[in-house]
Design a protein around this motif. Structure first.
Motif, PDB file in Angstrom:
ATOM      1  N   HIS A 225      12.616   5.926 -10.380  1.00  0.00           N
ATOM      2  CA  HIS A 225      12.025   7.142 -10.942  1.00  0.00           C
ATOM      3  C   HIS A 225      11.776   6.993 -12.438  1.00  0.00           C
ATOM      4  O   HIS A 225      10.745   7.407 -12.962  1.00  0.00           O
ATOM      5  N   HIS A 226      12.720   6.390 -13.144  1.00  0.00           N
ATOM      6  CA  HIS A 226      12.496   6.072 -14.562  1.00  0.00           C
ATOM      7  C   HIS A 226      13.329   4.867 -14.968  1.00  0.00           C
ATOM      8  O   HIS A 226      14.466   4.723 -14.545  1.00  0.00           O
ATOM      9  N   SER A 227      12.698   3.999 -15.749  1.00  0.00           N
ATOM     10  CA  SER A 227      13.415   2.924 -16.418  1.00  0.00           C
ATOM     11  C   SER A 227      13.630   3.265 -17.879  1.00  0.00           C
ATOM     12  O   SER A 227      14.500   2.686 -18.534  1.00  0.00           O
TER      13      SER A 227
ATOM     14  N   PHE B 181       9.849  11.099 -18.386  1.00  0.00           N
ATOM     15  CA  PHE B 181      10.477   9.993 -17.678  1.00  0.00           C
ATOM     16  C   PHE B 181       9.375   8.996 -17.325  1.00  0.00           C
ATOM     17  O   PHE B 181       8.372   9.355 -16.694  1.00  0.00           O
ATOM     18  N   LEU B 182       9.562   7.747 -17.735  1.00  0.00           N
ATOM     19  CA  LEU B 182       8.563   6.699 -17.530  1.00  0.00           C
ATOM     20  C   LEU B 182       9.108   5.640 -16.574  1.00  0.00           C
ATOM     21  O   LEU B 182      10.264   5.234 -16.693  1.00  0.00           O
ATOM     22  N   ARG B 183       8.268   5.174 -15.661  1.00  0.00           N
ATOM     23  CA  ARG B 183       8.669   4.124 -14.733  1.00  0.00           C
ATOM     24  C   ARG B 183       7.774   2.911 -14.906  1.00  0.00           C
ATOM     25  O   ARG B 183       6.680   2.993 -15.498  1.00  0.00           O
TER      26      ARG B 183
ATOM     27  N   GLY C 249       2.497  -0.884 -19.919  1.00  0.00           N
ATOM     28  CA  GLY C 249       1.947  -0.334 -18.688  1.00  0.00           C
ATOM     29  C   GLY C 249       2.817   0.686 -17.992  1.00  0.00           C
ATOM     30  O   GLY C 249       2.705   0.875 -16.780  1.00  0.00           O
ATOM     31  N   MET C 250       3.678   1.369 -18.726  1.00  0.00           N
ATOM     32  CA  MET C 250       4.583   2.314 -18.078  1.00  0.00           C
ATOM     33  C   MET C 250       3.835   3.556 -17.612  1.00  0.00           C
ATOM     34  O   MET C 250       2.834   3.972 -18.209  1.00  0.00           O
ATOM     35  N   LEU C 251       4.316   4.130 -16.521  1.00  0.00           N
ATOM     36  CA  LEU C 251       3.691   5.289 -15.890  1.00  0.00           C
ATOM     37  C   LEU C 251       4.567   6.519 -16.063  1.00  0.00           C
ATOM     38  O   LEU C 251       5.795   6.427 -16.000  1.00  0.00           O
TER      39      LEU C 251
ATOM     40  N   THR D 217       6.015   4.470  -6.094  1.00  0.00           N
ATOM     41  CA  THR D 217       5.080   3.370  -6.321  1.00  0.00           C
ATOM     42  C   THR D 217       4.038   3.811  -7.344  1.00  0.00           C
ATOM     43  O   THR D 217       3.987   4.973  -7.759  1.00  0.00           O
ATOM     44  N   ALA D 218       3.165   2.872  -7.715  1.00  0.00           N
ATOM     45  CA  ALA D 218       2.173   3.170  -8.747  1.00  0.00           C
ATOM     46  C   ALA D 218       1.186   4.245  -8.312  1.00  0.00           C
ATOM     47  O   ALA D 218       0.567   4.897  -9.150  1.00  0.00           O
TER      48      ALA D 218
END
Length: 315
Positions: A204-206, A192-194, A174-176, A281-282
């Motif tokens: 900002h990114h994990s 960059f995915l969060r 479910g990364m954004l 946030t999402a």
């Protein structure tokens, strides 16, 4: 819809030829550690049981860890992927589902771990700026030493096929997308995915994925430190040690906005200290970024001189 939504990055695992040299670096970098079953487990002041695991072997990246929100999510992921849920033999215990991404990179999704006491603290003091004078009758007197790493914040990985890798991580976890960047118009090369944590703020990114012509691998890991003073103290400490390669910094990124400082461990793995990163946030929409923004900075200190950039490995 994704199978689950992960909460955060959890850990990563390396093989290194010399655990004593790695332990010395991790201590100077600002992590604490314990040894169990021949592995070195490093952790910060935050509640995560560990952020990094190292074992003896030829230098290589072994696995990426992500944290699921619950054991129920872990079971759901296991059913969808047709793999077992196993006991996690590591500090904090818990359970793990082991997958492999499109590049064959092991991905360990964990849940149910016992957390450590949270000892996170601001190291510096309130700041006086031109408008707000918050530090009154409080002199700045900092204690020299390593940074106080709070937690692992993100990992950046190189991939063969960006679109394939991005789709795989999004469909399962479910990364954004926070920011995507292209090599040329219509040719996406990375993002960059969060984590999707709803209305709870997320870094900002994990995870960041970048398609490079080299073989897929590990590019760097970013560790959040207590504050700006703590980052500067850590830089001074690592520089004074005289045995580690300074890669770049100190500066402020464009993408993510964090203040950064990059160092290599004795085996060429890149580690970042960072602080003051963006939170989203999402509901925040993805952005398109220029390729130059990926390595660009808003400001930076002097570049490392050749004699300090690669001083050699620890004795």
């Amino acid at each position: 819809m994704s199978i689950i939504k992960v909460e955060d990055i959890a850990h990563f695992r390396f093989a290194v030829p010399d655990l004593d040299a790695m332990r010395r670096f991790l201590t100077d970098f600002g992590l604490e550690f314990e040894v169990a079953d021949g592995r070195l487990y490093a952790f910060g002041t935050g509640p995560a049981p560990y952020a990094l695991a190292a074992e003896v072997g030829a230098p290589q990246f072994l696995a990426l860890g992500l944290r699921a929100a619950s054991l129920e999510d872990l079971e759901r992921l296991a059913r969808a992927e047709g793999v077992p849920v196993e006991d996690l033999e590591a500090p904090g215990g818990g359970r793990v589902v082991r997958l492999a991404d499109p590049d064959g990179r092991p991905v360990e999704v964990v849940a149910g771990q016992t957390l450590r006491p949270d000892r996170t603290a601001v190291i510096g003091v309130a700041r006086n700026d031109a408008v707000s004078k918050r530090r009154l009758e409080n002199l700045v007197r900092l204690t020299p030493g390593p940074s106080h790493v709070q937690r692992l914040g993100h990992a950046v990985l190189s991939v063969r096929d960006f679109a394939l890798a991005e789709a795989w991580y999004k469909a399962r976890f479910g990364m954004l997308t926070t920011e995507a960047f292209e090599a040329a118009s219509g040719r996406p090369m990375g993002a960059f995915l969060r984590c999707d944590r709803g209305e709870r703020p997320s870094d900002h990114h994990s995870l960041a994925l970048v398609a490079l012509p080299s073989a897929p691998g590990f590019l760097h890991a970013g560790f959040e430190v207590a504050d700006l003073d703590d980052l500067m103290l850590g830089h001074t400490h690592l520089q004074a040690a005289g045995r580690y390669a300074h890669v770049r910094g100190i500066g402020r990124h464009i993408l993510g906005s964090q203040v950064f400082d990059y160092w290599n461990d004795p085996f060429g793995n890149e580690f970042e200290h960072w602080t003051d990163g963006d939170l989203l946030t999402a509901s925040d929409a993805p952005n398109a970024a220029q390729l130059g923004d990926l390595t660009g900075v808003q400001w930076a200190g002097p570049a490392p001189s050749p004699d300090t950039q690669a001083p050699g490995k620890p004795s």
